[in-house]
Design a protein around this motif. Structure first.
Motif, PDB file in Angstrom:
ATOM      1  N   LEU A 160       0.825  -1.207   0.000  1.00 32.32           N
ATOM      2  CA  LEU A 160       0.000   0.000   0.000  1.00 32.32           C
ATOM      3  C   LEU A 160       0.857   1.254   0.000  1.00 32.32           C
ATOM      4  CD1 LEU A 160      -2.955  -0.787   2.425  1.00 32.32           C
ATOM      5  CD2 LEU A 160      -3.088  -0.205   0.006  1.00 32.32           C
ATOM      6  N   GLN A 161       1.942   1.215   0.735  1.00 31.36           N
ATOM      7  CA  GLN A 161       2.789   2.385   0.845  1.00 31.36           C
ATOM      8  C   GLN A 161       3.530   2.661  -0.463  1.00 31.36           C
ATOM      9  OE1 GLN A 161       2.980   4.558   3.286  1.00 31.36           O
ATOM     10  NE2 GLN A 161       4.576   5.779   2.307  1.00 31.36           N
ATOM     11  N   MET A 162       4.033   1.577  -1.100  1.00 35.67           N
ATOM     12  CA  MET A 162       4.864   1.759  -2.289  1.00 35.67           C
ATOM     13  C   MET A 162       4.040   1.853  -3.570  1.00 35.67           C
ATOM     14  SD  MET A 162       7.711   1.896  -0.765  1.00 35.67           S
ATOM     15  CE  MET A 162       8.818   2.032  -2.145  1.00 35.67           C
ATOM     16  N   LYS A 163       2.868   1.257  -3.614  1.00 35.34           N
ATOM     17  CA  LYS A 163       1.949   1.232  -4.770  1.00 35.34           C
ATOM     18  C   LYS A 163       2.503   0.438  -5.964  1.00 35.34           C
ATOM     19  CE  LYS A 163      -1.082   4.524  -3.186  1.00 35.34           C
ATOM     20  NZ  LYS A 163      -0.370   4.947  -2.007  1.00 35.34           N
ATOM     21  N   THR A 164       3.716   0.778  -6.455  1.00 36.84           N
ATOM     22  CA  THR A 164       4.283   0.013  -7.567  1.00 36.84           C
ATOM     23  C   THR A 164       5.720  -0.361  -7.229  1.00 36.84           C
ATOM     24  OG1 THR A 164       5.101   2.012  -8.617  1.00 36.84           O
ATOM     25  CG2 THR A 164       2.948   1.217  -9.349  1.00 36.84           C
ATOM     26  N   GLY A 165       6.295  -1.229  -8.051  1.00 35.46           N
ATOM     27  CA  GLY A 165       7.703  -1.564  -7.860  1.00 35.46           C
ATOM     28  C   GLY A 165       7.912  -3.050  -7.634  1.00 35.46           C
ATOM     29  N   SER A 166       9.155  -3.388  -7.289  1.00 36.27           N
ATOM     30  CA  SER A 166       9.538  -4.783  -7.120  1.00 36.27           C
ATOM     31  C   SER A 166       9.983  -5.017  -5.677  1.00 36.27           C
ATOM     32  CB  SER A 166      10.672  -5.096  -8.099  1.00 36.27           C
ATOM     33  OG  SER A 166      11.141  -6.401  -7.894  1.00 36.27           O
ATOM     34  N   PHE A 167       9.507  -6.106  -5.060  1.00 42.88           N
ATOM     35  CA  PHE A 167       9.882  -6.448  -3.681  1.00 42.88           C
ATOM     36  C   PHE A 167      10.791  -7.673  -3.658  1.00 42.88           C
ATOM     37  CE2 PHE A 167       6.048  -4.520  -1.159  1.00 42.88           C
ATOM     38  CZ  PHE A 167       6.364  -3.274  -1.674  1.00 42.88           C
TER      39      PHE A 167
ATOM     40  N   VAL B 112       1.150  -9.146  -0.320  1.00 49.72           N
ATOM     41  CA  VAL B 112       1.379  -8.332  -1.516  1.00 49.72           C
ATOM     42  C   VAL B 112       0.350  -8.694  -2.589  1.00 49.72           C
ATOM     43  CG1 VAL B 112       2.996  -7.904  -3.402  1.00 49.72           C
ATOM     44  CG2 VAL B 112       3.826  -8.007  -1.040  1.00 49.72           C
ATOM     45  N   ASP B 113       0.134 -10.003  -2.744  1.00 50.75           N
ATOM     46  CA  ASP B 113      -0.820 -10.501  -3.729  1.00 50.75           C
ATOM     47  C   ASP B 113      -2.228  -9.965  -3.424  1.00 50.75           C
ATOM     48  OD1 ASP B 113      -1.375 -12.311  -5.960  1.00 50.75           O
ATOM     49  OD2 ASP B 113      -2.590 -13.390  -4.480  1.00 50.75           O
ATOM     50  N   TYR B 114      -2.592  -9.978  -2.145  1.00 47.52           N
ATOM     51  CA  TYR B 114      -3.914  -9.489  -1.722  1.00 47.52           C
ATOM     52  C   TYR B 114      -4.065  -8.014  -2.096  1.00 47.52           C
ATOM     53  CZ  TYR B 114      -7.801  -8.153   1.303  1.00 47.52           C
ATOM     54  OH  TYR B 114      -8.988  -7.658   1.778  1.00 47.52           O
ATOM     55  N   ALA B 115      -3.022  -7.232  -1.821  1.00 42.50           N
ATOM     56  CA  ALA B 115      -3.062  -5.799  -2.116  1.00 42.50           C
ATOM     57  C   ALA B 115      -3.179  -5.567  -3.621  1.00 42.50           C
ATOM     58  CB  ALA B 115      -1.819  -5.113  -1.568  1.00 42.50           C
ATOM     59  N   ASN B 116      -2.435  -6.370  -4.414  1.00 44.49           N
ATOM     60  CA  ASN B 116      -2.503  -6.241  -5.874  1.00 44.49           C
ATOM     61  C   ASN B 116      -3.922  -6.510  -6.378  1.00 44.49           C
ATOM     62  OD1 ASN B 116       0.134  -5.550  -6.209  1.00 44.49           O
ATOM     63  ND2 ASN B 116       0.835  -7.614  -6.725  1.00 44.49           N
ATOM     64  N   LYS B 117      -4.534  -7.563  -5.816  1.00 42.69           N
ATOM     65  CA  LYS B 117      -5.842  -7.975  -6.315  1.00 42.69           C
ATOM     66  C   LYS B 117      -6.968  -7.078  -5.817  1.00 42.69           C
ATOM     67  CE  LYS B 117      -4.906 -12.773  -7.391  1.00 42.69           C
ATOM     68  NZ  LYS B 117      -4.501 -13.987  -6.659  1.00 42.69           N
ATOM     69  N   ASN B 118      -6.874  -6.636  -4.558  1.00 44.20           N
ATOM     70  CA  ASN B 118      -8.008  -5.947  -3.949  1.00 44.20           C
ATOM     71  C   ASN B 118      -7.806  -4.463  -3.698  1.00 44.20           C
ATOM     72  OD1 ASN B 118      -9.591  -8.456  -3.510  1.00 44.20           O
ATOM     73  ND2 ASN B 118      -7.877  -8.929  -2.144  1.00 44.20           N
ATOM     74  N   LEU B 119      -6.576  -4.016  -3.644  1.00 45.87           N
ATOM     75  CA  LEU B 119      -6.359  -2.636  -3.230  1.00 45.87           C
ATOM     76  C   LEU B 119      -5.670  -1.808  -4.312  1.00 45.87           C
ATOM     77  CD1 LEU B 119      -5.111  -3.584   0.330  1.00 45.87           C
ATOM     78  CD2 LEU B 119      -7.415  -2.824  -0.272  1.00 45.87           C
TER      79      LEU B 119
ATOM     80  N   THR C  43      -2.804  -2.070  -6.007  1.00 43.36           N
ATOM     81  CA  THR C  43      -1.360  -1.850  -6.098  1.00 43.36           C
ATOM     82  C   THR C  43      -0.790  -2.713  -7.219  1.00 43.36           C
ATOM     83  OG1 THR C  43      -0.826  -3.610  -4.548  1.00 43.36           O
ATOM     84  CG2 THR C  43      -1.226  -1.430  -3.625  1.00 43.36           C
ATOM     85  N   LYS C  44       0.420  -2.350  -7.685  1.00 42.57           N
ATOM     86  CA  LYS C  44       1.071  -3.130  -8.745  1.00 42.57           C
ATOM     87  C   LYS C  44       2.491  -3.474  -8.294  1.00 42.57           C
ATOM     88  CE  LYS C  44      -1.317  -1.462 -12.906  1.00 42.57           C
ATOM     89  NZ  LYS C  44      -2.109  -0.349 -12.309  1.00 42.57           N
ATOM     90  N   ILE C  45       2.583  -4.464  -7.434  1.00 43.97           N
ATOM     91  CA  ILE C  45       3.896  -4.863  -6.915  1.00 43.97           C
ATOM     92  C   ILE C  45       4.265  -6.213  -7.515  1.00 43.97           C
ATOM     93  CG2 ILE C  45       5.243  -5.394  -4.852  1.00 43.97           C
ATOM     94  CD1 ILE C  45       4.232  -2.549  -4.744  1.00 43.97           C
ATOM     95  N   THR C  46       5.526  -6.349  -7.932  1.00 43.70           N
ATOM     96  CA  THR C  46       5.968  -7.655  -8.419  1.00 43.70           C
ATOM     97  C   THR C  46       7.005  -8.236  -7.468  1.00 43.70           C
ATOM     98  OG1 THR C  46       7.626  -6.533  -9.749  1.00 43.70           O
ATOM     99  CG2 THR C  46       5.589  -7.177 -10.866  1.00 43.70           C
ATOM    100  N   ILE C  47       6.996  -9.554  -7.347  1.00 52.27           N
ATOM    101  CA  ILE C  47       8.062 -10.246  -6.606  1.00 52.27           C
ATOM    102  C   ILE C  47       8.603 -11.316  -7.537  1.00 52.27           C
ATOM    103  CG2 ILE C  47       8.642 -11.685  -4.629  1.00 52.27           C
ATOM    104  CD1 ILE C  47       6.435 -10.370  -3.067  1.00 52.27           C
TER     105      ILE C  47
ATOM    106  N   GLY D 258      16.796  -3.364  -8.907  1.00 50.18           N
ATOM    107  CA  GLY D 258      15.605  -2.527  -8.930  1.00 50.18           C
ATOM    108  C   GLY D 258      14.587  -2.797  -7.838  1.00 50.18           C
ATOM    109  N   VAL D 259      14.939  -3.671  -6.881  1.00 48.72           N
ATOM    110  CA  VAL D 259      14.032  -3.939  -5.761  1.00 48.72           C
ATOM    111  C   VAL D 259      13.991  -2.701  -4.861  1.00 48.72           C
ATOM    112  CG1 VAL D 259      13.766  -5.305  -3.655  1.00 48.72           C
ATOM    113  CG2 VAL D 259      14.372  -6.430  -5.800  1.00 48.72           C
ATOM    114  N   THR D 260      12.795  -2.340  -4.382  1.00 44.95           N
ATOM    115  CA  THR D 260      12.710  -1.167  -3.509  1.00 44.95           C
ATOM    116  C   THR D 260      12.498  -1.556  -2.050  1.00 44.95           C
ATOM    117  OG1 THR D 260      10.382  -1.045  -4.133  1.00 44.95           O
ATOM    118  CG2 THR D 260      11.887   0.491  -5.221  1.00 44.95           C
ATOM    119  N   VAL D 261      11.836  -2.702  -1.811  1.00 41.96           N
ATOM    120  CA  VAL D 261      11.571  -3.132  -0.437  1.00 41.96           C
ATOM    121  C   VAL D 261      12.018  -4.576  -0.256  1.00 41.96           C
ATOM    122  CG1 VAL D 261       9.814  -3.541   1.314  1.00 41.96           C
ATOM    123  CG2 VAL D 261       9.560  -1.619  -0.253  1.00 41.96           C
ATOM    124  N   ILE D 262      12.816  -4.816   0.777  1.00 46.36           N
ATOM    125  CA  ILE D 262      13.224  -6.183   1.087  1.00 46.36           C
ATOM    126  C   ILE D 262      12.659  -6.560   2.445  1.00 46.36           C
ATOM    127  CG2 ILE D 262      15.152  -7.727   1.584  1.00 46.36           C
ATOM    128  CD1 ILE D 262      16.872  -6.050  -0.267  1.00 46.36           C
ATOM    129  N   PHE D 263      11.979  -7.688   2.501  1.00 50.42           N
ATOM    130  CA  PHE D 263      11.538  -8.230   3.783  1.00 50.42           C
ATOM    131  C   PHE D 263      12.636  -9.177   4.248  1.00 50.42           C
ATOM    132  CE2 PHE D 263       8.392 -11.379   5.912  1.00 50.42           C
ATOM    133  CZ  PHE D 263       8.702 -10.871   7.159  1.00 50.42           C
TER     134      PHE D 263
END
Lengths: 350, 360
Positions: free
Chosen positions: B160-167, B189-196, B198-202, B230-235
């Motif tokens: 939600l915070q990043m909206k787009t990008g690669s994790f 992330v998948d839930y956010a992509n589908k329902n909220l 966002t466009k995040i790829t992993i 190009g990853v912006t967020v790492i868990f």
């Protein structure tokens, strides 16, 4: 006279160590007397705790003897940790992979661990004898080689089903713990190593005091060049001394990892190797002195936790106090000087 | 002359010794109703992870219910060292003992029968004899966490915070708790992509288990290569390896680049501070270890200690989740995540613990 001198030195060092520890306890807001009461109670208050003290002392007897023996030949084996790791690794490897009757398996493990320790110490010995590479540097290097060898070998060949950082559990067949001993000491970690340690003390005492080998080793220690002039083969004696020292440290590894512990963990340099130096210094490098100082250190190690639990001394300060006691206990040389002064004066007046 | 000095010195020592003996032992303070002890795992009490989390819970219970609390630090990490400290606590009257981490599993297996009248809380583990056949004694509670739910919430928040990008994901060892964090995060992330929206790829190449929990340098290396791709967020659910990843993120953030980390186990915000109060920690997937320790102590005082049981702390009992305050999350993101967390609590959203179709 020298025997009294050593005893005086050791006792004075211990007293000074305890006093220094007391100052620290007082500084951390605890009554030193109560602290020491619980420290010694923790090490000795019941059979289980006595057993644990002996179990802690067992490892220290071996590493203390290892350091003391090399000191006698004028060598400083600071690599007891590494030799202990290699002895332990060899013992663990055999314990986890060989199936045979206990009567044969245990002696085999002991011999193999001794051989591994000997080899690990003989290398710096050889480098010293042949190329005059200082053994302190070489043994420290060997410590790290041992550390990384264990680090890669255990996960690669002996890892547990779940944990990558530990070997599988040593099966009862190969363990140094025996039921009757565990029962006498009410579930303590005491193991067969304690008898092995006593035997080692006696054997080393005999080697040093009663054999030509011991005489030669000590001669090299007193004065390498005089020994050479007297026809003693110095390089041979250096390698031999380091090997015997390594055997002792290797045995420390076998009894620690197969007796005190239940498996071998990676990424840990056993502190007993370093503590062995303090044990040897406090014990004036004599086998019996090492035995006595190991017991003292054993009490400190196993009583510390109880002291922490009963007083307001936090565990970190507890560790510091033990370290201070050990540090001061190892400063015996100060008291040797003091003793010499007192006796000199005495002799002058008499 | 010098010998006189030494005589004087000895005299001082003797006086000191006698003076020491003269002191009386202080009277013991009145015994509180319960004494709670803890044995630390490898590492220090301020490890910002299991030890600290557990101890904070114990301390909070100690102040709130006026209990005597104490932690002991074993001199090594062998089973013998752990058992010894449990024995020390027991002999000193601490008969409610909390131990953090799976390394205590075999230790507690022995302790629960050896000290049958003491109570044990084993956090993130279950007692066994070394054979992984779990035996939770009647005086022991074994506590696990729903890591997948924790990872899920963190995943939703980060997306939600990043909206787009690669994790990306960096794990320690490939063991169930770490895997559950990973799968949960990907599900979030998948839930956010589908329902909220966002466009995040992993990408599969950015999901890596390093293989240990202590290789800081390797963590830094892996993080660097991910950020380069190009990853912006790492868990980072990887202990010390995660510390390496945080260090890399700090270096990049200081240089003005985008590099975020999602922390693990505890609120790692403070660990990620690189300048002033700016941190690279976007949020943290927490296991509320302190809540677990506190709740068990409270249960014992209420005479409802769930001995013999294996408990799971999840969203429903606030046992997992993200921190209450996340300075790096926008207020509307925080609000949305809280909304979703409520849906998890009432069962509208369920997060499976298995891998499903997700990477590794």
């Amino acid at each position: 006279m020298s025997r009294f001198k050593n005893l005086f030195t050791a006792l004075a060092a211990v007293v000074l160590g305890l006093l220094a520890g007391a100052v620290f306890m007082a500084l951390s807001g605890s009554n030193p007397l109560a602290g020491f009461y619980y420290l010694f109670r923790g090490g000795l208050m019941n059979m289980e705790r006595i057993g644990n003290t002996l179990a802690s002392a067992t490892t220290l007897v071996f590493t203390g003897l290892a350091v003391a023996f090399s000191f006698k030949t004028g060598l400083f084996n600071i690599g007891a940790s590494g030799q202990m790791l290699m002895g332990g690794l060899t013992a663990t490897a055999i314990g986890l992979s060989v199936q045979m009757p206990r009567m044969i398996l245990l002696p085999l493990i002991v011999l193999a661990a001794a051989a591994a320790g000997a080899l690990w110490a003989a290398i710096p010995g050889f480098l010293k004898a042949k190329f005059n590479v200082h053994e302190v540097v070489a043994t420290i290097m060997m410590n790290w080689i041992a550390y990384w060898t264990v680090y890669y070998t255990i996960p690669a060949y002996f890892k547990g089903t779940f944990l990558e950082t530990e070997s599988r559990r040593i099966p009862a067949l190969a363990s140094f713990r025996v039921e009757w001993l565990t029962n006498i000491f009410r579930g303590s970690y005491i193991n067969m190593g304690v008898f092995l340690a006593l035997t080692a003390v006696i054997v080393i005492a005999i080697i040093l005091e009663k054999t030509t080998l011991g005489f030669e080793l000590k001669a090299v220690g007193f004065n390498r060049y005089a020994a050479e002039y007297a026809g003693i083969h110095v390089p041979k004696n250096i390698v031999l001394s380091m090997s015997i020292s390594g055997i002792l440290a290797g045995l420390a590894g076998a009894t620690y990892y197969l007796g005190y512990a239940v498996n071998m963990q990676i990424g840990v340099v056993p502190s007993a190797g370093i503590d062995g130096i303090a044990v040897a210094l406090l014990g004036a490098n004599s086998p019996w002195g090492v035995l006595a100082s190991s017991l003292f250190f054993g009490i400190l190690h196993s009583g510390k936790g109880f002291m922490n639990a009963m007083t307001k001394v936090p565990p970190e300060i507890g560790d510091t106090i033990i370290a201070i006691i050990i540090y001061f206990a190892a400063t015996g040389v100060l008291f040797t000087r003091l003793w010499e002064r007192i006796t000199r004066k005495w002799n002058k007046e008499a | 002359m010098k010998s006189k000095i030494s005589v004087v010195l000895i005299g001082i020592l003797l006086v000191l010794a006698v003076a020491g003996c003269a002191k009386k032992e202080a009277p013991a303070p009145a015994a509180p109703s319960m004494k709670v002890g803890m044995v630390t795992d490898a590492g220090t009490i301020d490890d910002k992870s299991f030890n600290q989390g557990t101890w904070e819970g114990v301390l909070r219970a100690g102040t709130e219910f006026k209990l005597d609390t104490k932690y002991l630090k074993p001199s090594g990490t062998t089973e013998a060292d752990y058992l010894k400290e449990i024995g020390n606590l027991y002999d000193a009257g601490y008969k409610f003992i909390v131990t953090p981490g799976f390394k205590f599993e075999t230790t507690i297996f022995q302790a629960q029968t050896k000290y049958a009248d003491a109570k044990f809380v084993l956090i993130d583990g279950s007692p066994h004899a070394g054979d992984w056949k779990n035996v939770v004694g009647p005086n022991t509670v074994s506590i696990f966490f729903a890591e997948h739910e924790s990872g899920f919430v963190a995943g939703v928040a980060a997306a939600l915070q990043m909206k787009t990008g690669s994790f990306g994901f960096i794990g320690g060892m490939e063991i169930p708790p770490v895997q559950k964090f990973n799968w949960g995060f990907q599900r979030g992330v998948d839930y956010a992509n589908k329902n909220l929206g966002t466009k995040i790829t992993i990408k599969a190449e950015n999901v890596i288990y390093q293989g240990s929990f202590d290789n800081v340098a390797a963590g830094q290396q892996i993080a660097a290569s991910m950020y380069d791709k190009g990853v912006t967020v790492i868990f980072a659910a990887a202990g010390g390896v995660g510390v390496g990843a945080i260090n890399e993120a700090k270096a990049r953030a200081t240089a003005g680049k985008t590099a975020w980390i999602v922390g693990v186990d505890v609120d790692q915000y403070a660990d990620g501070i690189y300048t002033g109060d700016k941190s690279v920690i976007l949020t943290s997937a927490m296991k509320r270890i302190d809540v677990a320790a506190f709740d068990m102590i409270k249960a014992e005082l209420d005479k409802t200690f769930p001995g013999g049981k294996t408990l799971t702390f999840d969203a429903k009992n606030n046992g997992v989740g993200i921190p209450a305050k996340n300075p790096n999350l926008a207020p509307e993101v925080q609000a949305k995540v809280e909304e979703i967390f409520k849906l998890m609590q009432n069962g509208t959203i369920t997060v499976p613990a298995d891998q499903g179709t997700f990477i590794k």
